[in-house]
Design an enzyme around this catalytic site. Structure first.
Site, PDB file in Angstrom:
ATOM      1  N   GLU A 171      59.365  60.205   1.404  1.00 45.19           N
ATOM      2  CA  GLU A 171      60.255  59.340   1.857  1.00 45.19           C
ATOM      3  C   GLU A 171      62.192  58.983   2.399  1.00 45.19           C
ATOM      4  O   GLU A 171      62.669  60.022   1.464  1.00 45.19           O
ATOM      5  CB  GLU A 171      60.507  58.991   0.051  1.00 45.19           C
ATOM      6  CG  GLU A 171      60.870  57.707   0.607  1.00 45.19           C
ATOM      7  CD  GLU A 171      60.647  56.832  -1.074  1.00 45.19           C
ATOM      8  OE1 GLU A 171      59.945  56.952  -2.068  1.00 45.19           O
ATOM      9  OE2 GLU A 171      61.357  55.615  -1.688  1.00 45.19           O
TER      10      GLU A 171
ATOM     11  N   ARG B 116      54.572  71.639  -7.658  1.00 45.87           N
ATOM     12  CA  ARG B 116      55.378  71.282  -7.602  1.00 45.87           C
ATOM     13  C   ARG B 116      56.328  72.690  -7.639  1.00 45.87           C
ATOM     14  O   ARG B 116      56.236  73.470  -8.840  1.00 45.87           O
ATOM     15  CB  ARG B 116      56.027  70.534  -7.959  1.00 45.87           C
ATOM     16  CG  ARG B 116      55.424  69.233  -8.574  1.00 45.87           C
ATOM     17  CD  ARG B 116      56.987  68.218  -8.899  1.00 45.87           C
ATOM     18  NE  ARG B 116      57.687  67.815  -8.342  1.00 45.87           N
ATOM     19  CZ  ARG B 116      57.987  66.708  -7.905  1.00 45.87           C
ATOM     20  NH1 ARG B 116      56.487  66.875  -7.190  1.00 45.87           N
ATOM     21  NH2 ARG B 116      58.741  66.298  -7.186  1.00 45.87           N
TER      22      ARG B 116
ATOM     23  N   LYS C  95      65.162  63.271  -6.707  1.00 49.30           N
ATOM     24  CA  LYS C  95      65.672  63.291  -5.223  1.00 49.30           C
ATOM     25  C   LYS C  95      66.695  62.017  -6.654  1.00 49.30           C
ATOM     26  O   LYS C  95      68.114  61.130  -5.973  1.00 49.30           O
ATOM     27  CB  LYS C  95      65.169  62.537  -4.537  1.00 49.30           C
ATOM     28  CG  LYS C  95      65.148  63.176  -3.489  1.00 49.30           C
ATOM     29  CD  LYS C  95      64.955  62.760  -2.086  1.00 49.30           C
ATOM     30  CE  LYS C  95      62.730  62.625  -1.727  1.00 49.30           C
ATOM     31  NZ  LYS C  95      61.853  61.649  -1.218  1.00 49.30           N
TER      32      LYS C  95
HETATM   33  P1  ATP Z   1      61.373  63.750  -5.329  1.00 44.70           P
HETATM   34  O1  ATP Z   1      61.046  63.755  -6.809  1.00 44.70           O
HETATM   35  O2  ATP Z   1      62.881  64.769  -5.175  1.00 44.70           O
HETATM   36  O3  ATP Z   1      62.220  62.017  -5.213  1.00 44.70           O
HETATM   37  P2  ATP Z   1      59.300  63.475  -3.862  1.00 44.70           P
HETATM   38  O4  ATP Z   1      57.825  63.831  -4.045  1.00 44.70           O
HETATM   39  O5  ATP Z   1      59.526  61.712  -4.415  1.00 44.70           O
HETATM   40  O6  ATP Z   1      60.311  63.999  -4.310  1.00 44.70           O
HETATM   41  P3  ATP Z   1      59.073  62.661  -1.189  1.00 44.70           P
HETATM   42  O7  ATP Z   1      59.590  62.339  -0.676  1.00 44.70           O
HETATM   43  O8  ATP Z   1      57.575  61.871  -1.458  1.00 44.70           O
HETATM   44  O9  ATP Z   1      59.528  63.367  -2.559  1.00 44.70           O
HETATM   45  O10 ATP Z   1      58.159  64.161  -0.707  1.00 44.70           O
HETATM   46  C1  ATP Z   1      57.609  65.222   0.510  1.00 44.70           C
HETATM   47  C2  ATP Z   1      56.474  65.256   0.179  1.00 44.70           C
HETATM   48  O11 ATP Z   1      57.533  66.557  -0.442  1.00 44.70           O
HETATM   49  C3  ATP Z   1      56.024  65.398  -1.172  1.00 44.70           C
HETATM   50  O12 ATP Z   1      54.510  65.554  -0.097  1.00 44.70           O
HETATM   51  C4  ATP Z   1      56.144  65.717  -2.055  1.00 44.70           C
HETATM   52  O13 ATP Z   1      55.154  66.090  -2.804  1.00 44.70           O
HETATM   53  C5  ATP Z   1      56.499  67.291  -1.456  1.00 44.70           C
HETATM   54  N1  ATP Z   1      57.536  67.388  -2.800  1.00 44.70           N
HETATM   55  C6  ATP Z   1      58.380  66.909  -3.747  1.00 44.70           C
HETATM   56  N2  ATP Z   1      58.981  67.348  -4.184  1.00 44.70           N
HETATM   57  C7  ATP Z   1      58.766  68.777  -4.140  1.00 44.70           C
HETATM   58  C8  ATP Z   1      58.524  69.955  -4.905  1.00 44.70           C
HETATM   59  N3  ATP Z   1      59.475  69.977  -5.941  1.00 44.70           N
HETATM   60  N4  ATP Z   1      57.684  71.091  -5.063  1.00 44.70           N
HETATM   61  C9  ATP Z   1      56.552  70.749  -3.667  1.00 44.70           C
HETATM   62  N5  ATP Z   1      56.327  69.963  -3.058  1.00 44.70           N
HETATM   63  C10 ATP Z   1      57.408  69.034  -3.080  1.00 44.70           C
HETATM   64 MG    MG Z   2      58.596  60.337  -3.608  1.00 42.91          MG
END
Ligand code: ATP
Ligand code: MG
Length: 556
Positions: A37, A266, A276
């Site tokens: 995102e 994760r 984020k």
């Molecule tokens: P955040 O909580 O940091 O905002 P998010 O999952 O909302 O993370 P996205 O931009 O939606 O962030 O994530 C893109 C991809 O990266 C998704 O498939 C998510 O599952 C993966 N991802 C995000 N954080 C991690 C992590 N700590 N370890 C492994 N994969 C991750």
């Molecule tokens: Mg997200």
């Protein structure tokens, strides 16, 4: 494990599933996607997902899409879109074809919502946020049906059209999937799939005032792109029911090779925030200088600090992919970069806490050039010229007026070897009013140049130095971890767990050749640590070096 090896990849449960799917003929090709995102910079957790998705596509000669999951226009920004592309490429990966956006599919998504309404599987609900929460029930109690649940498809089509035309206010109503208010999975209790938002979108401008929700968008986007294996993190485990439910009820997606979601754990890293939203708070409150501050766990931060893409890929390989929630030690990441830099980083000398040395028996106004190896064990890297003269800088911590035998550096009345140059002896020193040493007066032995430390002289210590008239002034940014607490995410407020010493700025000198130091490319400053020129602030007139990683794991 000392060198970076990108050829041999350990297997994991996802690879086993793919192997089975290829063997059974369910899929003939592997197609993954990485769906960030654009609401912040990518962090080291995303690197795990990137290495998994792009790595699998590479190894199976498949494809991996980069798709921006852009359904929350208020939180997203085109700058994030650009930084994310940059970071993925910097990590060494290239997406298949054009960049995709979920917003590319807004017309189709709207059509699919209409299809669900027509089938009596979605309805426009006018409960407000508080009522919706109340009707949803809890983990222990089932929810209640919304009073709007049984309106006819015709009515709902008309209402949804009005939503689309901007005739309802934000929060006044939402389109909900009609699933099961008693489901043990909360996400199945008639989840919202479209809501009203009068927001400008970085891709679609002002075309839409209704935006689809993540759970509705993601599965359909995967299916449109013919993704074979949709890999995401464990928090979406329950949502897999919704992922399948949406596709099960849309006529276009009934192929047996339809996309399926698989979840992995994760990455959690000690002493590191990984969301984020929380990282955005650090930026917004000026706790760090930006998303690419060298203390941030972002890809841009690691890069600025001198980490290499290969070291981050190696780290992702070592942590592996499982379904177990765990907390990884920072030392593991540090080891990956340290091992690489120990083997490949050029050596140089930098004096971080300078004190002047005058060699009284060295000719005035003479500067000679001595040759030093760029790497102690890799002769192929060649030699570098170093200036030597009557005035030098050494580190103030490397001199004592008196010391016991354990102090193997410069002591008044004793000798020490200057790395790559001569043996010197400290004769006396000047001090300021506070008792700080300002100048150390030495003599040198001109017979000792270039001899190795086992030349028969009883000189145990070797210290680093730079020649005063040719050395370049430099700013050094010494970093420690940003948080004092291994799990900063659990703290009430970040202020409680911030490490006040996360950044220390020092002013010293580097050997002259470092004016040409490439940004982001780490050197080993002998006896000090690995450092790289800062990619934003370092110029030829004002050199700035970031500490990449100390020579040893000082926290162990
Ligand atoms: P955040 O909580 O940091 O905002 P998010 O999952 O909302 O993370 P996205 O931009 O939606 O962030 O994530 C893109 C991809 O990266 C998704 O498939 C998510 O599952 C993966 N991802 C995000 N954080 C991690 C992590 N700590 N370890 C492994 N994969 C991750
Ligand atoms: Mg997200």
């Amino acid at each position: 494990m000392s060198h970076v090896d990108t050829e041999v990849r350990p297997s994991n449960f996802i690879r086993s599933i793919i192997d089975e799917d290829l063997a059974s003929g369910k899929h003939s090709a592997v197609h993954t996607r990485f769906p960030p995102e654009p609401n912040g910079f990518l962090h080291i957790g995303h690197a795990k997902s990137i290495c998994l998705n792009f790595g699998i596509a590479q190894d199976y000669q498949g494809q991996c899409n980069l798709r921006f999951d852009d359904t929350n226009p208020e939180k997203e920004d085109i700058d994030y879109v650009h930084s994310i592309q940059n970071d993925v490429q910097w990590l060494g990966f290239q997406w298949s074809g054009d960049i995709r956006y979920s917003s590319n599919y807004f017309d189709q998504l709207h059509q699919y919502a209409v299809e669900l309404i027509t089938k009596g599987l979605a309805y426009v609900c006018f409960l407000n946020a508080e009522q919706t929460r109340e009707y949803r029930g809890t983990l222990k109690e089932p929810g209640k049906n919304s009073p709007y649940r049984d309106t006819t498809p015709e009515e709902n089509l008309a209402l949804f059209e009005k939503m689309r035309n901007g005739e309802f206010k934000e929060g006044e109503c939402a389109l909900r999937a009609k699933i099961d208010m008693a489901s043990p999975f909360m996400c199945m209790r008639d989840p919202i799939i479209y809501r009203v938002r009068f927001a400008h979108h970085h891709q679609t401008g002002d075309k839409w005032c209704i935006y689809p929700m993540y759970d509705f968008t993601h599965c359909i986007s995967d299916a449109i792109e013919n993704i074979s294996h949709s890999l995401c993190t464990l928090e979406f485990q329950d949502n897999r029911r919704l992922y399948d439910w949406v596709l099960d009820h849309l006529d276009d997606f009934q192929s047996p090779s339809r996309t399926r979601q698989y979840e992995f754990s994760r990455l959690n890293l000690e002493y590191t925030l990984m969301s984020k939203r929380k990282l955005n708070d650090l930026v917004a409150h000026n706790i760090v200088s930006g998303w690419d501050d060298a203390r941030m766990p972002t890809i841009a931060g690691f890069r600025r600090r001198g980490y290499t893409a290969a070291s981050i890929r190696e780290f992702c390989k070592r942590i592996g992919v499982t379904k177990q929630e765990n907390m990884i030690e920072v030392a593991m990441l540090d080891a990956c970069i340290r091992e690489e830099l120990n083997e490949h980083a050029p050596r140089a000398m930098a004096v971080i806490n300078p004190v002047k040395v005058v060699i009284e028996n060295y000719p005035e106004n003479q500067v000679e050039t001595v040759q030093a190896p760029i790497h102690p064990s890799n002769e192929d890297m060649g030699k570098r010229p170093l200036s030597f003269g009557r005035e030098l800088y050494i580190d103030a911590d490397d001199f004592r007026e008196e010391a016991n035998k354990k102090f193997k550096r410069l002591v008044q009345g004793k000798e020490v070897r200057l790395r790559n140059a001569y043996v010197i002896k400290a004769e006396r020193c000047d001090k300021d009013a506070d008792g700080n040493v300002t100048t150390i007066y030495c003599t040198y032995d001109d017979e000792t140049l270039g001899k190795n430390p086992s030349d028969g002289r009883k000189v145990k210590g070797v210290i680093h130095w730079v020649e005063a008239t040719t050395a370049k002034p430099a700013e050094f940014r010494l970093y420690e971890r940003l948080f004092n607490d291994a799990n900063p995410a659990a703290a009430e407020s970040v202020d409680e767990v911030l490490n006040p010493q996360s950044l220390t700025v020092k002013h010293g000198f580097v050997e002259a050749g470092l004016v040409n130091a490439e940004v982001e490319k780490a050197y080993q400053f002998e006896r000090e640590g690995y450092f790289c020129a800062d990619n934003k602030d370092s110029t030829k007139d004002h050199l700035v070096f970031n500490l990449t990683v100390p020579l040893r794991d000082t926290f162990a």
